[in-house]
Design a protein around this motif. Structure first.
Motif, PDB file in Angstrom:
ATOM      1  N   ASP A   1     -23.010   7.183-113.440  1.00  0.00           N
ATOM      2  CA  ASP A   1     -22.000   6.173-113.700  1.00  0.00           C
ATOM      3  C   ASP A   1     -21.081   6.098-112.473  1.00  0.00           C
ATOM      4  OD1 ASP A   1     -20.234   4.431-115.252  1.00  0.00           O
ATOM      5  OD2 ASP A   1     -18.872   6.143-115.146  1.00  0.00           O
TER       6      ASP A   1
ATOM      7  N   MET B   1     -18.058   5.188-111.989  1.00  0.00           N
ATOM      8  CA  MET B   1     -16.698   5.711-112.148  1.00  0.00           C
ATOM      9  C   MET B   1     -16.684   7.234-112.140  1.00  0.00           C
ATOM     10  SD  MET B   1     -14.606   3.355-114.808  1.00  0.00           S
ATOM     11  CE  MET B   1     -13.158   4.405-114.969  1.00  0.00           C
ATOM     12  N   LEU B   2     -17.627   7.826-112.867  1.00  0.00           N
ATOM     13  CA  LEU B   2     -17.678   9.297-112.899  1.00  0.00           C
ATOM     14  C   LEU B   2     -18.008   9.834-111.515  1.00  0.00           C
ATOM     15  CD1 LEU B   2     -19.445  10.088-116.295  1.00  0.00           C
ATOM     16  CD2 LEU B   2     -17.060  10.517-115.648  1.00  0.00           C
TER      17      LEU B   2
ATOM     18  N   MET C   1     -14.798   9.565-109.350  1.00  0.00           N
ATOM     19  CA  MET C   1     -13.824  10.611-109.703  1.00  0.00           C
ATOM     20  C   MET C   1     -14.268  11.967-109.148  1.00  0.00           C
ATOM     21  SD  MET C   1     -13.048   9.759-113.689  1.00  0.00           S
ATOM     22  CE  MET C   1     -12.557   8.134-114.234  1.00  0.00           C
ATOM     23  N   SER C   2     -15.549  12.224-109.257  1.00  0.00           N
ATOM     24  CA  SER C   2     -16.074  13.511-108.785  1.00  0.00           C
ATOM     25  C   SER C   2     -15.999  13.594-107.267  1.00  0.00           C
ATOM     26  CB  SER C   2     -17.528  13.684-109.234  1.00  0.00           C
ATOM     27  OG  SER C   2     -17.600  13.638-110.634  1.00  0.00           O
TER      28      SER C   2
ATOM     29  N   TYR D   1     -12.610  14.330-106.088  1.00  0.00           N
ATOM     30  CA  TYR D   1     -12.207  15.723-106.272  1.00  0.00           C
ATOM     31  C   TYR D   1     -12.881  16.639-105.251  1.00  0.00           C
ATOM     32  CZ  TYR D   1     -11.523  20.327-108.078  1.00  0.00           C
ATOM     33  OH  TYR D   1     -11.167  21.643-108.163  1.00  0.00           O
ATOM     34  N   VAL D   2     -14.180  16.468-105.067  1.00  0.00           N
ATOM     35  CA  VAL D   2     -14.941  17.388-104.214  1.00  0.00           C
ATOM     36  C   VAL D   2     -14.674  17.114-102.724  1.00  0.00           C
ATOM     37  CG1 VAL D   2     -17.277  18.099-103.545  1.00  0.00           C
ATOM     38  CG2 VAL D   2     -16.731  17.692-105.949  1.00  0.00           C
TER      39      VAL D   2
ATOM     40  N   MET E   1     -23.664  17.175-109.116  1.00  0.00           N
ATOM     41  CA  MET E   1     -23.823  16.340-110.309  1.00  0.00           C
ATOM     42  C   MET E   1     -25.277  16.228-110.751  1.00  0.00           C
ATOM     43  SD  MET E   1     -21.285  13.095-109.706  1.00  0.00           S
ATOM     44  CE  MET E   1     -21.532  12.312-111.312  1.00  0.00           C
TER      45      MET E   1
ATOM     46  N   LEU F   1     -15.291  17.397-115.253  1.00  0.00           N
ATOM     47  CA  LEU F   1     -15.921  16.547-114.233  1.00  0.00           C
ATOM     48  C   LEU F   1     -17.390  16.946-114.171  1.00  0.00           C
ATOM     49  CD1 LEU F   1     -13.643  16.433-111.043  1.00  0.00           C
ATOM     50  CD2 LEU F   1     -14.304  14.495-112.456  1.00  0.00           C
ATOM     51  N   PRO F   2     -18.277  15.959-113.996  1.00  0.00           N
ATOM     52  CA  PRO F   2     -19.711  16.303-114.034  1.00  0.00           C
ATOM     53  C   PRO F   2     -20.173  17.225-112.906  1.00  0.00           C
ATOM     54  CG  PRO F   2     -19.391  13.932-113.694  1.00  0.00           C
ATOM     55  CD  PRO F   2     -18.041  14.515-113.934  1.00  0.00           C
ATOM     56  N   VAL F   3     -19.340  17.523-111.946  1.00  0.00           N
ATOM     57  CA  VAL F   3     -19.754  18.472-110.900  1.00  0.00           C
ATOM     58  C   VAL F   3     -19.650  19.915-111.378  1.00  0.00           C
ATOM     59  CG1 VAL F   3     -19.194  17.018-108.920  1.00  0.00           C
ATOM     60  CG2 VAL F   3     -17.422  18.489-109.888  1.00  0.00           C
TER      61      VAL F   3
ATOM     62  N   VAL G   1     -17.075  24.538-106.240  1.00  0.00           N
ATOM     63  CA  VAL G   1     -16.896  23.601-105.120  1.00  0.00           C
ATOM     64  C   VAL G   1     -16.609  24.385-103.842  1.00  0.00           C
ATOM     65  CG1 VAL G   1     -15.516  21.687-104.227  1.00  0.00           C
ATOM     66  CG2 VAL G   1     -16.120  21.778-106.647  1.00  0.00           C
TER      67      VAL G   1
ATOM     68  N   ARG H   1     -13.170  24.465-102.183  1.00  0.00           N
ATOM     69  CA  ARG H   1     -12.179  25.222-102.954  1.00  0.00           C
ATOM     70  C   ARG H   1     -12.242  26.701-102.601  1.00  0.00           C
ATOM     71  NH1 ARG H   1      -8.582  22.648-106.389  1.00  0.00           N
ATOM     72  NH2 ARG H   1      -8.787  20.521-105.621  1.00  0.00           N
TER      73      ARG H   1
ATOM     74  N   ARG I   1      -9.255  17.314-116.722  1.00  0.00           N
ATOM     75  CA  ARG I   1      -9.625  15.991-116.246  1.00  0.00           C
ATOM     76  C   ARG I   1      -9.824  15.054-117.421  1.00  0.00           C
ATOM     77  NH1 ARG I   1     -10.247  15.246-110.740  1.00  0.00           N
ATOM     78  NH2 ARG I   1     -10.407  13.126-111.503  1.00  0.00           N
TER      79      ARG I   1
ATOM     80  N   ALA J   1     -11.972  11.646-116.664  1.00  0.00           N
ATOM     81  CA  ALA J   1     -13.439  11.657-116.573  1.00  0.00           C
ATOM     82  C   ALA J   1     -14.076  11.879-117.952  1.00  0.00           C
ATOM     83  CB  ALA J   1     -13.902  12.729-115.589  1.00  0.00           C
TER      84      ALA J   1
ATOM     85  N   ARG K   1     -13.839   8.736-119.816  1.00  0.00           N
ATOM     86  CA  ARG K   1     -14.844   7.777-119.368  1.00  0.00           C
ATOM     87  C   ARG K   1     -16.210   8.085-120.007  1.00  0.00           C
ATOM     88  NH1 ARG K   1     -16.596   2.905-117.904  1.00  0.00           N
ATOM     89  NH2 ARG K   1     -18.422   3.016-116.542  1.00  0.00           N
TER      90      ARG K   1
ATOM     91  N   LEU L   1     -18.575   5.741-122.393  1.00  0.00           N
ATOM     92  CA  LEU L   1     -19.986   5.455-122.150  1.00  0.00           C
ATOM     93  C   LEU L   1     -20.851   5.821-123.344  1.00  0.00           C
ATOM     94  CD1 LEU L   1     -20.334   6.769-118.475  1.00  0.00           C
ATOM     95  CD2 LEU L   1     -20.408   4.382-119.207  1.00  0.00           C
TER      96      LEU L   1
END
Lengths: 522, 312
Positions: free
Chosen positions: A66, A68-69, A72-73, A76-77, A87, B120-122, B241, B244, B283, B286, B289, B293
């Motif tokens: 997506d 948007m996701l 956003m990620s 951040y990263v 991801m 967050l998906p990460v 990350v 970080r 978060r 996210a 969101r 979805l």
């Protein structure tokens, strides 16, 4: 690929240089060909994969995630490749993780359009660290704090060979460097590329600073403000190389075509300027020839280039580098005598009685293409890199002007939170300021803090990352030359501008005028 | 009545013992016996009404009960039931195996109030066994020095120790003085941690080849200078990350978290399918969101007094 990924992560998290070298050396010893050769190329910055650009990575991400996701990620990263690697779902397939060589083969044999799919299939066969290494490998931007020199140092440590010996042949070899490893492991002689035209590392100079030298021991010649260039020719093949060893033959085809000697020479590429009565023109003219994909006949005629020769490394197959400068100079004079005088001439030796006399000559020199004076030890061999006490560059005194700060922009890297890039201007007769240059160096850390505070406290407008400031701060700017340019509204631009002093004492209206600056055009 | 209030109040329900959830000075507290013990340890004389998992009480017609959250020792989700409507407050939680606390229990509900620290998906936390193996391999390769692990004093430190034991590492583990009482408290609650030795006051040579655990704040402190050539490790979900980890000068990042990762957060939502989800700290954008979805009704709740990255 896992071993390479582990190496990359090790390098990212290791702070000590020695430890980094050790990690690379271990990897190069323990990994089979050709994986280790591709890895060496990736670390040394010589790996190019034409089918993958960073846009391919974004395209691949946008298809899977997506938007948007993803955004956003990514925010951040702070790194697209890492965001995608993290991801990406772990796919449990039975497919084996690819080797580095397999990755390179697949990407090199696909098309740019197919590349995102090939990359995605490879991603599915790797874990998060492997995916990160894959994307970094594919885009060529490793960013692990390794220079080409450090990678070669690690190779030297892995196999007990000297870095100078590696440098000597490095530029004749291509990834994955099978011959280099064979030599390292003692399975063959050092590769002997004598039958090809390849780059030898340049000899470089230290700044003279405030010292002086005895002209009995040192020869003086002009330091020309062009592009340092090496011409290597086997007779059959002639190639041109820039300072870093990048091949630039295609940008200057007339030079390669005109060179009829066999050997390797070192010189300065310059443009012959009509304005200067056929003498070498300023660097600005040469810039018109750089970065062009297509060198038309019109461009060649408008900006005619030639090479002013400094030195000779090989005469035919004879290696002259161990001979003293004075002997090489004689050989160079003979060598140059048979070259086309339109395209090649000799950098003249400056005749001076003593050092003070030389200082006078240097101070009087204002030719556009003269950057200063070079001092070369008469008995010095030609050695790669910057060796103490052999060659000095003695740049002419910079020009200075008082300018007014107009805009400021944030820097990058360790300065990323500071406003450290400044655009400054000079006055027109009707009392407006027009920008004449941009500088981001010359000040101390303490001055940077003060400047950053000044920008924040005196902002009058914002344009994205740029702040316009109150026109009240005078900066003394030092620069090597000033020339006509369309880059700034003032119609002039500076070469190598840097902040030499903060003139907090000086009222802005007393800063220099554009006319003052124009009078300095050499 | 408040849940995890950030200021002293008359009546507080406390999900778990971390300082940003369990503050001192409330007049009356309801929490699990373990959480009350942790609060007593930290704040001295705190007392309250113990609420073992599954137990509840009624206040103003609302039935309040406590259920395991799997975050740290004593951590609880709080279920509020009123007129057939069920609201669950997860507090901080995770779904992974953790031998130092009771496992998360999915509680069917109408409204889910969830955390989103790693929303967050990460953020995917790898299996803890892999991270422990990485740690042991680094120790093996550095027997002349030591490994210094930064780990939050409540929960993270004990989990790392327990996992090291589960992986068969039975040498003494050296700890910073600030963790000793908490480790003793865990041991007293049947979480065996093996032999722990206070690092303070030991000679460098004694800790050679060892593993040392200290709160993150002590790592770049003078305290760490007493250690023999430490490799700096950090046990935290943020270590996922690279930048970080580098910003904190971490050489050995260990992705070990007390919190649900992205998949645990989203899987829990799919499993419980609440008719409404409120997202608290972390978060919120996210995860919100993601709910959009997946056609799940959700909204963000802004909470005061929650630090984004002091734990994890």
């Amino acid at each position: 690929m896992q071993a390479f990924a582990a190496l990359i992560d090790g390098l990212i998290y290791t702070r000590s240089r020695d430890h980094k070298v050790r990690l690379i050396a271990e990897y190069l010893r323990d990994t089979p060909d050709p994986d280790r050769g591709w890895a060496l190329a990736a670390l040394a910055g010589t790996l190019r994969i034409a089918t993958v650009k960073s846009a391919a990575i974004r395209a691949m991400a946008e298809e899977r995630f997506d938007p948007m996701l993803f955004r956003m990620s990514r925010d951040y990263v702070g790194d697209t490749a890492e965001t995608v690697a993290l991801m990406w779902p772990d796919v449990s397939t039975d497919a084996m993780a690819p080797t580095v060589a397999e990755v390179i083969d697949l990407l090199n044999t696909t098309s740019r359009a197919r590349a995102p799919n090939v990359l995605a299939e490879l991603m599915d066969r790797l874990d998060a660290n492997g995916r990160y290494a894959l994307l970094k490998l594919a885009t060529g931007g490793m960013r692990v704090g390794i220079s080409a020199r450090l990678a070669k140092t690690a190779f030297g440590q892995a196999f007990g060979v000297s870095v100078d010996d590696i440098e000597e042949v490095w530029h004749a070899l291509r990834p994955p460097y099978a011959e280099l490893f064979a030599w390292g492991e003692g399975k063959s002689e050092r590769p002997d590329p004598a039958d090809s035209a390849f780059f030898r590392p340049f000899m470089l100079a230290h700044p003279l600073e405030d010292g002086s030298v005895d002209l009995e021991d040192f020869a003086a010649e002009w330091k020309w403000d062009g592009i340092r260039i090496q011409i290597a020719s086997t007779g059959g093949e002639t190639r041109l190389f820039s300072r870093g060893g990048d091949e630039v033959t295609a940008a200057f085809p007339e030079i390669a075509a005109a060179f009829n000697g066999i050997g390797v020479v070192d010189g300065e590429l310059l443009v012959r300027g009509e304005v200067q009565g056929g003498e070498a023109a300023s660097f600005n003219a040469l810039q018109q020839r750089l970065g062009r994909k297509n060198v038309t006949a019109a461009i060649q005629a408008e900006y005619p280039v030639f090479v002013r020769l400094y030195d000779i490394l090989f005469d035919g197959a004879e290696d002259l580098r161990s001979q003293p400068w004075s002997a090489r100079r004689e050989r160079l004079e003979c060598f140059a005598a048979s070259l086309d005088t339109v395209r090649f001439d000799l950098s003249a030796i400056i005749e001076a009685r003593d050092f003070d006399h030389l200082a006078e000559i240097r101070a009087a020199a204002r030719a556009a293409a003269i950057e200063g004076v070079m001092l070369k030890r008469r008995d010095a061999p030609y050695l790669a890199g910057r060796k103490v006490g052999l060659w000095y560059k003695w740049k002419r005194e910079p020009l200075v002007a008082d300018c007014v700060m107009m805009y400021a922009q944030r820097g990058s890297g360790k300065r990323s939170s500071f406003y450290s890039d400044y655009t400054f201007g000079c006055w027109t007769p009707d009392g407006t300021l027009l920008p004449v240059g941009k500088a981001y160096s010359g000040f101390s850390d303490a001055e940077l803090k003060w400047l950053d505070r000044f920008v924040r406290d005196n902002t009058v407008a914002r344009f994205g990352p740029v702040r316009e400031v109150e026109k009240s701060l005078v900066l003394e700017v030092a620069f090597d030359a000033v020339h006509e340019s369309k880059r700034h509204k003032s119609g002039i631009a500076m070469r190598f501008p840097r902040i030499s002093r903060l003139r907090r004492d000086k009222p802005a209206e007393e800063a220099d005028s554009i006319a003052n600056l124009r009078a300095m055009i050499g | 009545m408040w849940i995890d209030p950030s200021r002293p109040v008359e009546r507080a329900l406390v999900t778990h013992g971390h300082a940003d959830h369990a503050r001192s000075g409330h007049k009356a507290v309801w929490a699990t016996p373990e959480t009350l013990a942790i609060m007593a340890l930290r704040y001295g004389t705190e007392t309250g009404t113990p609420m073992p998992y599954g137990d509840g009480f009624e206040a103003g017609g609302v039935k309040i009960s406590f259920h395991p959250a799997g975050h740290v020792l004593g951590s609880a989700q709080i279920l509020l039931e009123y007129a057939g409507e069920r609201v669950i407050v997860t507090g901080d939680y995770k779904r992974r195996f953790d031998s130092t606390c009771a496992a998360f229990e999915p509680v069917p509900c109408d409204v889910l109030i969830t955390e989103a620290t790693f929303g967050l998906p990460v953020f995917t936390h790898p299996p803890i066994e892999d991270e422990i193996a990485k740690l042991l391999a680094a120790r093996e390769a550095n027997v002349d020095g030591c490994i210094l692990i930064g780990a939050y004093a409540l929960g993270k430190a004990q989990r790392v120790i327990a996992e090291l034991r589960r992986a068969g590492y039975d040498a003494p583990i050296y700890i910073h003085g600030a963790m000793q009482k908490m480790c003793d408290l865990y041991a007293a609650h049947n979480v065996p941690l093996g032999e722990l030795i206070l690092a303070t006051g030991l000679a460098k040579a004694e800790m050679k080849g060892g593993i040392v655990i200290a709160p993150p704040s002590a790592m770049n402190d003078r305290w760490a200078q007493r250690l023999p050539d430490p490799i700096t490790a950090m046990a935290s979900g943020w270590m996922r990350v690279r930048q970080r980890a580098r910003q904190r000068n971490v050489e050995l990042p260990l992705v070990i978290s007390d919190h649900a990762d992205w998949n645990e957060l989203t899987d829990t939502l799919l499993e419980l399918r609440p008719s409404e989800t409120w997202i608290t700290h972390g978060r919120t954008d996210a995860l919100g969101r993601w709910c959009e979805l997946h056609q799940l009704k959700a909204r963000a709740l802004d909470l005061v007094g929650r630090e984004e990255e002091d734990e994890g």
